[in-house]
Structure formats: C-alpha cells, structure tokens
Design an enzyme around this catalytic site. Structure first.
Site, short mmCIF file in Angstrom:
data_model
loop_
_atom_site.label_atom_id
_atom_site.label_comp_id
_atom_site.label_asym_id
_atom_site.label_seq_id
_atom_site.Cartn_x
_atom_site.Cartn_y
_atom_site.Cartn_z
N ASP A 40 -3.55 6.06 -8.13
CA ASP A 40 -3.02 4.89 -7.46
C ASP A 40 -4.13 4.30 -6.60
O ASP A 40 -5.06 5.01 -6.19
CB ASP A 40 -1.82 5.25 -6.59
CG ASP A 40 -1.20 4.04 -5.93
OD1 ASP A 40 -0.87 3.07 -6.64
OD2 ASP A 40 -1.06 4.04 -4.70
N GLU B 228 -4.90 1.44 -3.22
CA GLU B 228 -4.47 0.51 -2.18
C GLU B 228 -5.56 -0.54 -2.06
O GLU B 228 -6.76 -0.22 -2.20
CB GLU B 228 -4.24 1.22 -0.84
CG GLU B 228 -3.18 2.30 -0.88
CD GLU B 228 -1.78 1.78 -1.20
OE1 GLU B 228 -1.54 0.56 -1.04
OE2 GLU B 228 -0.93 2.60 -1.61
N GLU C 12 -0.61 -8.61 6.60
CA GLU C 12 0.57 -8.32 5.78
C GLU C 12 0.32 -7.16 4.82
O GLU C 12 1.24 -6.45 4.43
CB GLU C 12 1.01 -9.56 4.99
CG GLU C 12 -0.01 -10.10 4.00
CD GLU C 12 -0.91 -11.17 4.60
OE1 GLU C 12 -1.46 -11.97 3.84
OE2 GLU C 12 -1.04 -11.19 5.86
N HIS D 118 -0.01 -0.37 3.80
CA HIS D 118 -0.72 0.92 3.73
C HIS D 118 -1.34 1.36 5.06
O HIS D 118 -1.85 2.48 5.16
CB HIS D 118 -1.80 0.89 2.65
CG HIS D 118 -2.76 -0.28 2.72
ND1 HIS D 118 -3.49 -0.58 3.84
CD2 HIS D 118 -3.08 -1.21 1.79
CE1 HIS D 118 -4.26 -1.62 3.60
NE2 HIS D 118 -4.02 -2.05 2.36
N HIS E 195 2.81 3.69 2.75
CA HIS E 195 2.25 3.94 1.42
C HIS E 195 0.79 4.34 1.51
O HIS E 195 0.03 3.83 2.34
CB HIS E 195 2.40 2.69 0.54
CG HIS E 195 3.81 2.42 0.13
ND1 HIS E 195 4.26 2.58 -1.16
CD2 HIS E 195 4.89 2.04 0.84
CE1 HIS E 195 5.55 2.28 -1.22
NE2 HIS E 195 5.95 1.95 -0.02
N ASP F 287 1.00 8.59 -3.01
CA ASP F 287 1.69 7.95 -4.12
C ASP F 287 1.33 8.60 -5.45
O ASP F 287 2.17 8.70 -6.35
CB ASP F 287 1.36 6.46 -4.17
CG ASP F 287 2.08 5.68 -3.08
OD1 ASP F 287 2.69 6.32 -2.21
OD2 ASP F 287 2.04 4.44 -3.11
#
Length: 246
Positions: free
Chosen positions: A7, A9, A57, A62, A163, A168
């Site tokens: 995963d 970010e 935002e 994260h 997150h 994840d």
C-alpha cells in the site's frame, strides 16, 4: 506461491499532473510478504520525503506532515531496496491501479523500468465479484471479516491520521487470505485423494478368521462371584432377562 501485499500513502491523487510542481508523490510505502497466502513476517517499510507540500486534507487521512517527512529518504534513495524486496513476485493492492500509477511515476523519475499491468492483483476487483453491491473498501472488508479478532485496531482507523501504508498492508494480507478462502483451504480435498478414498470405501470388508485355542482360557470369575450373581438373579424373579438368555 510468494506474493507481496502493498500500500502507498501519497500527497494527493495526480502523480502525472501536467505541471511538475503539482505532481503528487508517495510519502509512505509498506510491503508485506506472504507465501501461500500466509504472512512470513518479512516486511518493507519506508517514509519518503516528497520534496513538495502535503495538503492538509491529505494529512487528515494519513497524518504525515512535511515537517516529519523532510527527515526521511527520497524514493530514489530506497528504490533499490524496494525492488530487491519485491523481486519478481506478484504485487497485490486494494484498488491496484492507484498504487500502480504512483509506483510507475516514481520509477520513471528514477529512470527505471515500470511495472506492467500483468504484475498486479487488485483485491478490490476480487471483493466486488465476491460481494456485488456491497461496500468493498478495505475498512468495510476488515469489518466484514472481523479482523479485530486478530488484533487489528479497526476503531482507530476512523479518526484523523488513522491510515498508514504498513498497517494497511498487514490488514490487506489478512483480507486477501479471507477473499481467497485461505482459512478453509485445508478442508478442500485433492481430487485424486478423494477418488482413492471412495474406492477404499467400496471394497468389500474381509474378516480374517482366527484359529481356535487348543485349550480355552480359564474363567476369571471366582466361585464366590458366581454365587453372588446367582443370588442376585434369583431375586429378580422368574421373568428375569438373565434366565431367558441363559
């Protein structure tokens, strides 16, 4: 079979923005190695300096601010370690096209070959086929499969910064195992083994005959026990079952 669950970010959703300064970058990458669907314990994890701002935002998703990321290496400085870790294994991600786009954008910046579509497995597509019409986000699947039973803190993911790429990836590894029926695979029979078992059941049972003893074994019952038993039977009356079977 070796696979890599991963995963990323990022700073946003546009890795190939026409304006170079607006192109979004990876700020965290997490990889979990599985073999035959089970985690091996080997992982790759890195926070990355994106050399650009991180919109507020996105930080709310994260929790990674530029002040923190500036102290970490750039993608170009960890890419060889990343490529060595993943090797030639399939890359499994949730909504894989998103992560594929970012990985390939970073690889192009490094002048390295990109990953083709055939390299990726998309768990979102698998989940949509398995649960059509249902919510198939990673969080929804984690709740569906009750991953909190395995120690995952699903409640914390609802808050700001809940997150993270490596967390994840670990969740995705467990979700992937469930999507592929991994917990039940031990119950599946090999067709050849099942056929052999059926054939064994159909074979007639052959009982081996034993040769009678030349001299019967003496009775282990004593005379006192025989007398006590006879007295007990007499108390039962003339209709006692013992009298009928002799």
């Amino acid at each position: 079979m070796r696979e890599i669950l991963f995963d990323t970010e990022t700073t946003g959703v546009f890795p190939d923005h026409k304006e170079e300064k607006q192109r979004d970058r990876i700020v965290e990458i997490g990889c979990v190695e599985v073999f035959n669907l089970e985690r091996t314990g080997r992982e790759f994890h890195a926070y990355l300096n994106p050399d650009r701002d991180v919109p507020e935002e996105v930080v709310r998703v994260h929790g990674l601010r530029l002040e923190f990321l500036r102290g970490h290496k750039r993608f170009s400085e960890v890419v060889q370690d990343f490529l060595e870790f993943v090797g030639d294994a399939p890359l499994v991600a949730h909504n894989a096209s998103f992560d594929q786009g970012f990985l390939n954008a970073e690889l192009r910046r490094c002048g390295l070959p990109t990953f083709g579509d055939e390299r990726f497995v998309d768990t979102l597509q698998i989940a949509r086929k398995k649960f059509p019409g249902a919510s198939n986000s990673l969080d929804a699947l984690a709740r569906r499969f009750e991953l909190d039973r395995y120690g995952f803190d699903l409640a914390s993911r609802k808050g700001a910064g809940g997150h993270g790429a490596i967390v994840d990836s670990r969740i995705l590894a467990e979700v992937y195992l469930h999507l592929k029926g991994g917990r039940e695979q031990a119950l599946e029979f090999d067709p050849g083994a099942a056929a052999a078992a059926d054939a064994a059941l159909l074979r007639p049972i052959e009982l081996a005959r034993r040769t009678p003893r030349a001299t019967p074994l003496p009775s282990p019952i004593t005379q006192d026990e025989q007398a006590a038993h006879a007295a007990f039977i007499e108390k039962l009356g003339p209709n006692a079952i013992w009298l009928k079977v002799g």
